[in-house]
Scaffold this active site. Structure first.
Site, PDB file in Angstrom:
ATOM      1  N   MET A 179      29.693  -2.784  42.236  1.00 43.91           N
ATOM      2  CA  MET A 179      29.446  -2.225  43.564  1.00 43.91           C
ATOM      3  C   MET A 179      28.949  -3.306  44.522  1.00 43.91           C
ATOM      4  SD  MET A 179      29.965   0.409  45.256  1.00 43.91           S
ATOM      5  CE  MET A 179      29.957   2.044  44.547  1.00 43.91           C
ATOM      6  N   GLU A 190       7.880   2.927  29.773  1.00 45.55           N
ATOM      7  CA  GLU A 190       7.452   4.153  30.457  1.00 45.55           C
ATOM      8  C   GLU A 190       8.443   4.620  31.517  1.00 45.55           C
ATOM      9  OE1 GLU A 190       5.537   1.561  29.804  1.00 45.55           O
ATOM     10  OE2 GLU A 190       3.726   2.249  28.772  1.00 45.55           O
ATOM     11  N   LYS A 197     -10.546   8.681  30.426  1.00 52.69           N
ATOM     12  CA  LYS A 197     -10.696   8.793  28.972  1.00 52.69           C
ATOM     13  C   LYS A 197     -11.933   9.600  28.581  1.00 52.69           C
ATOM     14  CE  LYS A 197     -10.256   6.033  24.791  1.00 52.69           C
ATOM     15  NZ  LYS A 197     -10.119   4.679  24.233  1.00 52.69           N
ATOM     16  N   PHE A 205     -10.501  -3.020  32.530  1.00 49.90           N
ATOM     17  CA  PHE A 205      -9.285  -3.364  31.815  1.00 49.90           C
ATOM     18  C   PHE A 205      -8.278  -2.211  31.911  1.00 49.90           C
ATOM     19  CE2 PHE A 205      -6.817  -3.479  27.775  1.00 49.90           C
ATOM     20  CZ  PHE A 205      -6.047  -4.582  28.104  1.00 49.90           C
ATOM     21  N   GLN A 206      -7.071  -2.553  32.286  1.00 47.86           N
ATOM     22  CA  GLN A 206      -5.972  -1.593  32.447  1.00 47.86           C
ATOM     23  C   GLN A 206      -6.305  -0.468  33.427  1.00 47.86           C
ATOM     24  OE1 GLN A 206      -4.440  -0.572  28.485  1.00 47.86           O
ATOM     25  NE2 GLN A 206      -3.093  -2.332  28.711  1.00 47.86           N
TER      26      GLN A 206
HETATM   27  C1  LIG Z   1      17.192  -1.027  39.914  1.00 46.69           C
HETATM   28  C2  LIG Z   1      18.292  -1.378  40.843  1.00 46.69           C
HETATM   29  N1  LIG Z   1      18.425  -2.667  41.260  1.00 46.69           N
HETATM   30  C3  LIG Z   1      19.441  -2.996  42.096  1.00 46.69           C
HETATM   31  C4  LIG Z   1      20.337  -2.059  42.532  1.00 46.69           C
HETATM   32  C5  LIG Z   1      21.468  -2.429  43.485  1.00 46.69           C
HETATM   33  N2  LIG Z   1      22.775  -2.207  42.833  1.00 46.69           N
HETATM   34  C6  LIG Z   1      23.485  -1.097  43.080  1.00 46.69           C
HETATM   35  S1  LIG Z   1      24.905  -1.042  42.170  1.00 46.69           S
HETATM   36  C7  LIG Z   1      24.566  -2.528  41.464  1.00 46.69           C
HETATM   37  C8  LIG Z   1      25.518  -3.131  40.471  1.00 46.69           C
HETATM   38  C9  LIG Z   1      25.661  -2.318  39.246  1.00 46.69           C
HETATM   39  O1  LIG Z   1      26.466  -3.037  38.327  1.00 46.69           O
HETATM   40  P1  LIG Z   1      27.042  -2.343  37.044  1.00 46.69           P
HETATM   41  O2  LIG Z   1      25.982  -1.627  36.326  1.00 46.69           O
HETATM   42  O3  LIG Z   1      27.793  -3.356  36.256  1.00 46.69           O
HETATM   43  O4  LIG Z   1      28.019  -1.251  37.631  1.00 46.69           O
HETATM   44  P2  LIG Z   1      29.453  -1.415  38.345  1.00 46.69           P
HETATM   45  O5  LIG Z   1      29.205  -1.313  39.821  1.00 46.69           O
HETATM   46  O6  LIG Z   1      30.018  -2.727  37.950  1.00 46.69           O
HETATM   47  O7  LIG Z   1      30.235  -0.262  37.839  1.00 46.69           O
HETATM   48  C10 LIG Z   1      23.363  -3.051  41.951  1.00 46.69           C
HETATM   49  C11 LIG Z   1      22.814  -4.359  41.565  1.00 46.69           C
HETATM   50  C12 LIG Z   1      20.121  -0.732  42.094  1.00 46.69           C
HETATM   51  N3  LIG Z   1      20.897   0.281  42.498  1.00 46.69           N
HETATM   52  N4  LIG Z   1      19.128  -0.426  41.228  1.00 46.69           N
END
Ligand SMILES: Cc1ncc(C[n+]2csc(CCOP(=O)(O)OP(=O)(O)O)c2C)c(N)n1
Ligand SMILES: [Mg+2]
Lengths: 594, 180
Positions: free
Chosen positions: A488, A58, A170, A120-121
């Site tokens: 990042m 979803e 529902k 439920f749900q």
């Molecule tokens: C759902 C979610 N969880 C954690 C983060 C924190 N976060 C930001 S960038 C990142 C790393 C992303 O890695 P990747 O997809 O390999 O991209 P890259 O930076 O290597 O290009 C994380 C864990 C986030 N932005 N979103």
């Protein structure tokens, strides 16, 4: 269906839902069935006006609706079941709220007599989604259902757009009630502004024509205001001859190929854009909200400038930054008002001052802040995006992204000349946005080239939506900059945490080529710069969904960068950063910030 | 005007806090109070006092009176954020809109015998509080007035056998013949 005495058609709640969708001009919805929405699914089965796209989660349904909405300007529509269906949608709803994306999300609910019983749900959908929607409704009377649905569309798309949830028990879906069509009467309490106050417009134009170092700073609001607003923006900016920068969300409203364009601003924005923000004397902010990624350190934010702020949402004005001339109104109207007022004044501008300002900007541009060192044996991620951009220029291309370094490189190196071509999760920064968003975009633009510029970590969050793409013959391209790191996170750990790479290595990655094949999509891998172009061309001509595993340099960092807690004129630039610079640049206080 | 707090302003804002009484006219529909309260808690605004009741039955309109504190910029934000809620019809800052009347009602239970009991009753008369329940060892007083008057009355009752207090929160309305 039958008509009662006063002429309004009688139908079941589920029929009302379908009728309202069709009267709202909806032709695609993204959803996932379950017990509490079965009556609506039954109606879907018996009609062919609204095409339903079955997602795999979803969250994906909401992101797909967001991609659909952003690339078309229409409201994206979602249908999910109660309980887990609704809670799974929460991330997408929050994403749409933060980025002001119009979405209507219909959720099933347990029958009215069971509400509050831990049935439920069952979950308190309106309670859970209250802070992550623009508005939400629980419909307990079938005779109000049609009106609520029409209102939901009105609220989602009007003013500052956003997600709206309609929770339908529902029993209401089974019950018979009267259908009311779309009404044109004004909403009783929610009436967003359109025209800006004329006195404020005049004051703004006076500031603009007397500026010596002016700068336009625009955002996603211009794109939300529709293509005409971007057209008007171009006219205003060209008429003035002033430089323009934009936020991540605003890319494309002004053409990146134009000479007045300074590139994106903010934490990973260009040297010229950020320095111009810092030094300008009149800032014309249109449809942006002075977010912390943009302003950097607030007490050093553009200290000398007079600020004009155009926004449809008055709560965005004077929230973070004090503004001298606030204009509450819809960009689509206000920009035209500014153009008219400007023309009426027939101003003689300070040409010498402006020439000096452009000279200054050119010296910043000469710094070539996006320069990076190419390698012959390893693909640099920036190079990969540059090639992707070059090789897709002649195509009708839409880009989505995940979140991380690759997202910032995409913003820096892929250039947009049109609005609605760039779909990225800005406010919430949701990893996993890109694939489902691409599904939504491709659904609306079957013949276009839709590419998700991705990171290997992000894509795994919603990878299952490739299955949706395969099912509906949506030839989306997932272009993974695979650096084997949550890049990042790794970059921040390098800069702020002594290079202790705690849990940021993408261990045990799947073989993305085989993964593509397992999904009956196509897998392509490029490992060397020399093979990149051919591989990209092959991807483009493949008429099926593709996962492209672009193996890139593992240590590359994303520059320029304004370290947290710093001012715009204190940027770290890529080619000359040493460990020492970084230590000096990032203060202890800066470290606590995100 | 200085900058408000944010992730990027390192210094704590030193602007003085102001108290404002804000009147919000809303559709009386389920969840509307949760929206208003959720807005305050979610964005870290203060609620000093909150009063809600349906005031126009035919139109199903309720009036929420909220007393809040914040820097001028935060007060501006609060008003805009409230106004943005779909069921909100109007938001009036009574503190700046002109002269207003603010009243609160409190029920104050005091128990005791002898001299203290007499003193409590004497003070109640001086404050024009009414006795609405009594036995040989207790009174329940009803007192209305400005918040400061009620505060003062409660403080005075403390040594005289104060048991508990229930307050309605502030109701406020502008002076003069105009509607808000
Ligand atoms: C759902 C979610 N969880 C954690 C983060 C924190 N976060 C930001 S960038 C990142 C790393 C992303 O890695 P990747 O997809 O390999 O991209 P890259 O930076 O290597 O290009 C994380 C864990 C986030 N932005 N979103
Ligand atoms: Mg990565």
């Amino acid at each position: 269906m039958s008509a009662n005495e006063n002429g309004s058609a009688q139908m079941t709640g589920a029929q009302i839902v379908l009728q309202a969708l069709s009267d709202q001009g909806v032709d695609h919805i993204f959803g996932y069935p379950g017990g509490a929405v079965l009556p609506i699914y039954d109606e879907l089965f018996q009609q062919d006006q609204v095409e339903h796209v079955l997602v795999r989660h979803e969250q994906g349904a909401v992101h797909a609706a967001e991609g659909y909405a952003r690339s078309t300007g229409k409201v994206g529509v979602v249908l999910v079941t109660s309980g887990p269906g609704a809670t799974n949608a929460v991330t997408g709803l929050t994403d749409a709220l933060m980025d002001s994306i119009p979405v209507v999300c219909i959720t099933g609910q347990v029958p009215t007599h069971l509400i509050g019983n831990d049935a439920f749900q069952e979950c308190d959908t309106v309670g859970i989604t209250r802070p992550c929607t623009k508005h939400n409704y629980l419909v307990k009377d079938v005779d109000q259902l049609a009106e609520v649905l029409h209102e939901a569309f009105y609220v989602a798309r009007s003013g500052r757009p956003g997600p709206v949830v309609v929770d339908i028990p529902k029993d209401i879906q089974f019950m018979t009630g009267s259908y009311k069509g779309v009404s044109n009467s004004q909403h009783k309490s929610y009436v967003p502004p359109q025209q800006g106050d004329q006195a404020a417009i005049e004051a703004a134009v006076d500031l603009m024509i007397n500026a010596k170092k002016p700068l336009f700073y625009t955002g996603g609001g211009v794109i939300n205001a529709g293509p005409a607003a971007s057209e008007s923006l171009r006219e205003l900016v060209r008429m003035s001859g002033y430089p323009i920068t934009s936020t991540l969300m605003g890319l494309g409203s002004y053409p990146a190929s134009d000479k007045q364009w300074l590139g994106m601003l903010g934490m990973h924005g260009t040297f010229e854009a950020n320095n111009a923000m810092h030094d300008c004397d009149v800032m014309i902010c249109i449809g942006a909200r002075f977010d912390d990624r943009i302003t950097g350190r607030l007490d050093a934010f553009s200290p000398e400038s007079k600020k004009i702020h155009v926004d449809v949402d008055p709560s965005s004005i004077n929230k973070n930054v004090h503004v001298d001339v606030p204009i509450v109104g819809d960009c689509a109207f206000v920009i035209d008002q500014l153009i008219e007022a400007w023309k009426a004044k027939n101003p003689s501008l300070d040409k010498t001052a402006h020439a000096r300002w452009w000279d200054q900007i050119d010296t910043w541009r000469d710094r070539k802040c996006l320069h990076y060192r190419k390698k012959s044996d390893v693909i640099m991620p920036q190079y990969a995006i540059e090639r992707l951009f070059a090789l897709t220029r002649d195509h009708d291309t839409y880009i989505t992204t995940e979140v991380g370094q690759h997202q910032m490189w995409a913003a820096q190196f892929f250039h947009f000349d049109e609005p609605n071509r760039w779909m990225t999760s800005g406010g919430l920064g949701t990893m996993g946005y890109g694939i489902p968003a691409a599904v939504g975009v491709q659904m609306a633009h079957r013949d276009s080239l839709v590419i998700d510029i991705a990171g290997e970590a992000s894509v795994l969050m919603t990878m299952q939506e490739i299955s949706t793409a395969v099912q509906y013959d949506l030839p989306i391209k997932i272009f993974i900059l695979n650096n084997e790191y949550m890049g990042m996170v790794r970059q921040w750990q390098e800069l702020l945490h002594g290079g202790r790479y705690s849990h940021s290595y993408s261990e045990a990655l799947p073989d993305f080529v085989k993964l593509a094949e397992a999904y009956r999509a196509v897998g392509i891998r490029a490992e060397k710069p020399a093979e990149l172009d051919d591989a990209i061309l092959e991807m483009i001509k493949t008429p099926k969904p593709v996962i492209f595993d672009c193996v890139v340099d593992k240590q590359a960092n994303c520059f320029p960068m304004i370290p947290s807690g710093e001012a715009h004129n204190n940027m770290l630039l890529g080619d000359d950063v040493t460990g020492d610079d970084i230590e000096k640049a990032i203060t202890e206080e800066g470290k606590v910030m995100v | 005007m200085g900058q408000p707090g944010s992730a990027y302003s390192l210094e704590k804002p030193e602007e003085a806090l102001e108290a404002h009484t804000i009147s919000v006219l809303v559709d009386n529909e389920p969840g509307v109070l949760a929206r208003v309260i959720g807005l305050f808690s979610g964005r870290g605004y203060n609620i000093e006092s909150l009063t809600v009741s349906e005031t126009e039955h035919e139109a199903h309109l309720s009036r929420i009176t909220v007393v809040t504190t914040g820097t001028p910029m935060v007060i501006e934000q609060i008003k805009h954020q409230l106004d943005r809620l779909v069921p909100v019809h109007s938001v009036i800052d009574l503190t700046v809109a002109g002269e207003t009347i603010e009243r609160e009602l409190a029920l104050v239970k005091v128990a005791g015998v002898g001299e203290k009991r007499v003193e409590a009753l004497r003070l109640a008369e001086a404050f024009r509080a009414q006795v609405i329940d009594a036995s040989l060892e207790h009174f329940v007083f009803q007192i209305t007035g400005r918040q400061s008057k009620i505060e003062q009355f409660v403080v005075l009752m403390a040594p005289l056998g104060l048991i508990e207090v229930c307050r309605t929160g502030v109701a406020a309305i502008g002076r003069g013949p105009e509607r808000m």
